[in-house]
Design an enzyme around this catalytic site. Sequence first.
Site, PDB file in Angstrom:
ATOM      1  N   GLU A   1       0.823  -1.203   0.000  1.00  0.00           N
ATOM      2  CA  GLU A   1       0.000   0.000   0.000  1.00  0.00           C
ATOM      3  C   GLU A   1       0.862   1.260   0.000  1.00  0.00           C
ATOM      4  O   GLU A   1       0.525   2.263  -0.640  1.00  0.00           O
ATOM      5  CB  GLU A   1      -0.923   0.001   1.223  1.00  0.00           C
ATOM      6  CG  GLU A   1      -2.024  -1.041   1.176  1.00  0.00           C
ATOM      7  CD  GLU A   1      -3.017  -0.776   0.058  1.00  0.00           C
ATOM      8  OE1 GLU A   1      -4.013  -0.089   0.286  1.00  0.00           O
ATOM      9  OE2 GLU A   1      -2.769  -1.277  -1.058  1.00  0.00           O
TER      10      GLU A   1
ATOM     11  N   THR B   1      -5.998   8.087  -5.501  1.00  0.00           N
ATOM     12  CA  THR B   1      -5.904   8.035  -4.045  1.00  0.00           C
ATOM     13  C   THR B   1      -4.975   9.110  -3.495  1.00  0.00           C
ATOM     14  O   THR B   1      -5.277   9.760  -2.488  1.00  0.00           O
ATOM     15  CB  THR B   1      -5.421   6.641  -3.600  1.00  0.00           C
ATOM     16  OG1 THR B   1      -6.349   5.671  -4.082  1.00  0.00           O
ATOM     17  CG2 THR B   1      -5.339   6.545  -2.091  1.00  0.00           C
TER      18      THR B   1
END
Length: 309
Positions: free
Chosen positions: A131, A184
């Site tokens: 991530e 994001t």
Amino acid sequence: MKEIKVFAPATVANVVCGFDVLGFAVNEPGDEVVMRLVDKPGVRLLKIIGDEGRLPLDSARNTVSASVQHYLKHLNREDVGVEIELHKKMPIGSGLGSSSASTVAGLYAINQLMGNLLSAKELVPFAMKGEELACGYGHADNVAPALMGGFVLVRSYDPLDLIALPTPSNLFAAIVYPEVEVPTKDARQMIRAKVLLKDAVTQWGNVAGLVSGLFLNDIDLVGRSMKDVLIEPVRSILIPGFEALRALAMENGAVGFGISGSGPSVFALVKDEATARKITDAQQKHLANLNINSNAYVSSVNAEGPRVI
């Protein structure tokens, strides 16, 4: 066992008020990884299917292969040879944990091939490395539920403390992904660095209420607690027709509604599958009137996490 194929599920992160600390897994969509052990040492990503050429094949830059490298280094087994094929079965940049699903599928696969040496919870830090590579920050609210299944609370990041939460019976998620781009990294940069104390108090109460609702099997309490005064007011402006989508969800029987992850996907929690499909149908029709294509997914909460297929 020398070869394995693994599915890992999409996830809804934040769950409205639980920014970076709450998430749950769903049954669809998800990603698949084919992995095999070979004689030549090193981790190689051979091909990616379904990404339209958007993801890197470089093993050090792709979240799947990079997290596998971290796993093998932790075991002092960098002598192991691994070949990986990634099959993207879910949209990239959807707010449904696309990078997370790929990473988790890869970690689950290598852990199985190595003899299941670590638990799902122990795999989470390696998934967080993926991530970090994908969006610049190693949060766990996608990867933890994708690995562990169900609802997961990240009580602390330092040290990492993960709590599996119960899921009320007959709880369904109605998810709609409008095909608009909300990166994001950009969505995270919009968030305020400082918040008012009164807003923080409201948020704490809602997070506590949501967790209490899960433990009490009280879906209405979960719904009353799905209010975000910190993140959603900023991020929702990136999603076309967000307030109309919320109104359609609530008018058609949702107990709560919000943004999945950083968006643009939105989700509603409901008490039965038929209501979930009624909501997604209404929302997709609304988006079509705005000339926006969309995908819809109706799912119960995924309690198992990744699986061998």
